[in-house]
Design a protein around this motif. Structure first.
Motif, PDB file in Angstrom:
ATOM      1  N   LEU A   5       0.828  -1.207   0.000  1.00  0.00           N
ATOM      2  CA  LEU A   5       0.000   0.000   0.000  1.00  0.00           C
ATOM      3  C   LEU A   5       0.865   1.261   0.000  1.00  0.00           C
ATOM      4  O   LEU A   5       0.527   2.260  -0.644  1.00  0.00           O
ATOM      5  CB  LEU A   5      -0.936  -0.012   1.208  1.00  0.00           C
ATOM      6  CG  LEU A   5      -2.012  -1.106   1.208  1.00  0.00           C
ATOM      7  CD1 LEU A   5      -2.762  -1.114   2.529  1.00  0.00           C
ATOM      8  CD2 LEU A   5      -2.973  -0.910   0.036  1.00  0.00           C
ATOM      9  N   ASN A  62      -6.001   2.651   5.227  1.00  0.00           N
ATOM     10  CA  ASN A  62      -5.811   2.920   3.807  1.00  0.00           C
ATOM     11  C   ASN A  62      -7.077   3.467   3.158  1.00  0.00           C
ATOM     12  O   ASN A  62      -7.017   4.413   2.354  1.00  0.00           O
ATOM     13  CB  ASN A  62      -5.370   1.645   3.085  1.00  0.00           C
ATOM     14  CG  ASN A  62      -5.045   1.903   1.629  1.00  0.00           C
ATOM     15  OD1 ASN A  62      -4.177   2.708   1.314  1.00  0.00           O
ATOM     16  ND2 ASN A  62      -5.747   1.239   0.735  1.00  0.00           N
ATOM     17  N   THR A 116      -5.752   7.371   3.773  1.00  0.00           N
ATOM     18  CA  THR A 116      -5.007   7.784   2.579  1.00  0.00           C
ATOM     19  C   THR A 116      -5.673   8.941   1.830  1.00  0.00           C
ATOM     20  O   THR A 116      -4.990   9.904   1.458  1.00  0.00           O
ATOM     21  CB  THR A 116      -4.783   6.584   1.651  1.00  0.00           C
ATOM     22  OG1 THR A 116      -3.921   5.649   2.312  1.00  0.00           O
ATOM     23  CG2 THR A 116      -4.137   7.013   0.345  1.00  0.00           C
TER      24      THR A 116
END
Length: 449
Positions: free
Chosen positions: A13, A58, A62
């Protein structure tokens, strides 16, 4: 998911994030910010799979990041993390060393010792100095100001370690009127008293006015600046330090980012005389482009430094200049490792090239903005570009449109009480094309107003 698989997924990731860093919005959009509500949950009552936490981070974390690790972030002096520093940080995290001393972490102690030698070399500071790798210029400034006060009082026969400050001779702290807030914060925490600070008047470039320097004596600490936060200017070190030395005062230089100008052959002249000071602070995570929590407290008198911050215990004694005796923390991660890695990967020429490039790009930015009718307020001596559209309302409207578009990001400031905005060029990823895209974005925002 087992530990290794989860770490591999996290690495994947992270790689995906970096692969897209040049194309990402610099400031998150409304959807990204709204997604942060996903983290608003009660403390879980039962354990869960770490992979679930990684997924949550994530999916919702993110999109809400500011892309300060890219090439078009100009908000503060924040350098994108160099690849060598990033991988060193990653491996050091796996080592999970307590970087307090050699007995706790031999590799950390050795690498930080070498990093300290290299920093003194590339910044051309007195080689007998010692360096503590601290969390920030704030923490490092607090440390060296404590060393300064202890040293001045010791010369007067006062033992601050044993007797504290009650009844002690007063040590005066003289700061520029343009001083960075972190110095004031350190002064407040050390008990100097904000109302008792002595303010040194500055000229129109933010430099201490030598002709108006307050009177100094042997109980004075004079703070100077290498890279004033708005103008980017440097105090006149030779003249000011000569006056301080004649009075037996202590001189500290706040060089959070500007001290790295000494690593550039074309800019080193701006720092002439800074090596004559007694202590300095600088950051790695600014112009050296290392991860956060990578700052340096540098003190010429290593013995006084280590005695002031000594944290030896009956169960944990260490070498005199162990990092736990040069920083505020007893238990700490080895912040000097990514600094070592950055310097090793760049070398002397690489650091010079990076600093020189950013200064040239700041000039490119300034010229492009002037062509748009923007008023550039400073001489752009290094990597700071200080601007205004003439009013607080126009500046605020510009910043809002810039944030909404997401192509670049920079923020507001104040200069001599007036609204301004500031662009700082400090990322190794920044290209001339990024500068041109920033100028074009600002042009669109001005037209829209």
């Amino acid at each position: 998911m087992d530990e290794i698989a989860t770490i591999e997924k996290a690495n994947q990731l992270a790689i995906e994030y970096l692969d897209n860093v040049t194309d990402r919005r610099v400031f998150p959009d409304e959807d990204g910010l709204a997604g942060l509500k996903a983290f608003e949950e009660a403390l879980p009552s039962q354990p869960s799979d770490p992979a679930e936490t990684l997924h949550l981070l994530n999916k919702y974390g993110t999109p809400a990041t500011v892309t300060s690790n890219g090439g078009r972030y100009f908000g503060f002096v924040i350098g994108a993390t160099l690849p060598a520093a990033a991988v060193a940080e990653r491996l050091a995290a796996a080592w999970d060393q307590c970087g307090s001393s050699f007995v706790n972490a031999p590799v950390a102690a050795k690498l930080e010792e070498i990093a300290a030698d290299w920093v003194l070399d590339i910044l051309d500071l007195p080689r007998e100095s010692r360096i503590g790798f601290g969390t920030s210029a704030t923490a490092c400034g607090l440390s060296v100001l404590a060393v300064a006060r202890r040293t001045l009082l010791k010369r007067k026969g006062w033992d601050i370690d044993a007797d504290g400050l009650i009844g002690a001779p007063e040590v005066k702290l003289i700061i520029p009127e343009t001083v960075h807030v972190t110095v004031k914060k350190a002064a407040k925490l050390l008990g100097f008293g904000l109302n008792r600070l002595i303010i040194a008047p500055c000229d129109d470039k933010g430099r201490v006015d030598v002709t108006q320097l307050p009177e100094l004596d042997d109980l004075s600490i004079l703070c100077l600046q290498a890279g004033e936060v708005n103008m980017g200017e440097f105090d006149r070190f030779p003249e000011l330090i000569e006056i301080a030395r004649a009075a037996d005062a202590w001189v500290h230089v706040d060089g959070a980012f500007g001290l790295w100008a000494r690593a550039s052959k074309s800019k080193k002249h701006l720092t002439t005389g800074v090596e004559l000071a007694d202590s300095w602070t600088t950051d790695g995570h600014k112009w050296l482009n290392t991860p956060y929590d990578g700052a340096m407290a540098i003190c010429r008198d290593g013995q006084a430094f280590a005695q002031t911050l000594n944290s030896d215990a009956v169960y944990s004694t260490a070498e005199p200049y162990a990092q736990k005796n040069l920083v505020l923390e007893f238990s700490r991660r080895a912040r000097g490792i990514p600094i070592w890695a950055a310097l090793r990967s760049l070398g002397r020429q690489g650091v010079d090239d990076m600093v020189t490039k950013h200064c040239a790009q700041a000039q490119r930015m300034a010229e492009g903005l002037k062509a748009l009718g923007v008023t550039v307020l400073n001489s752009v001596v290094i990597n700071q570009v200080l601007c205004t559209l003439g009013s607080e309302e126009k500046n605020a409207a510009l910043l809002q449109r810039i944030s909404d578009e997401g192509e670049v990001w920079f923020g507001p400031s104040k200069w001599q009480g007036a609204s301004v905005f500031r662009l700082s060029v400090s990322s190794w990823r920044t290209t001339d094309d990024d500068i041109d895209r920033a100028i074009a974005s600002i042009g669109r925002a001005i037209e829209a107003n």
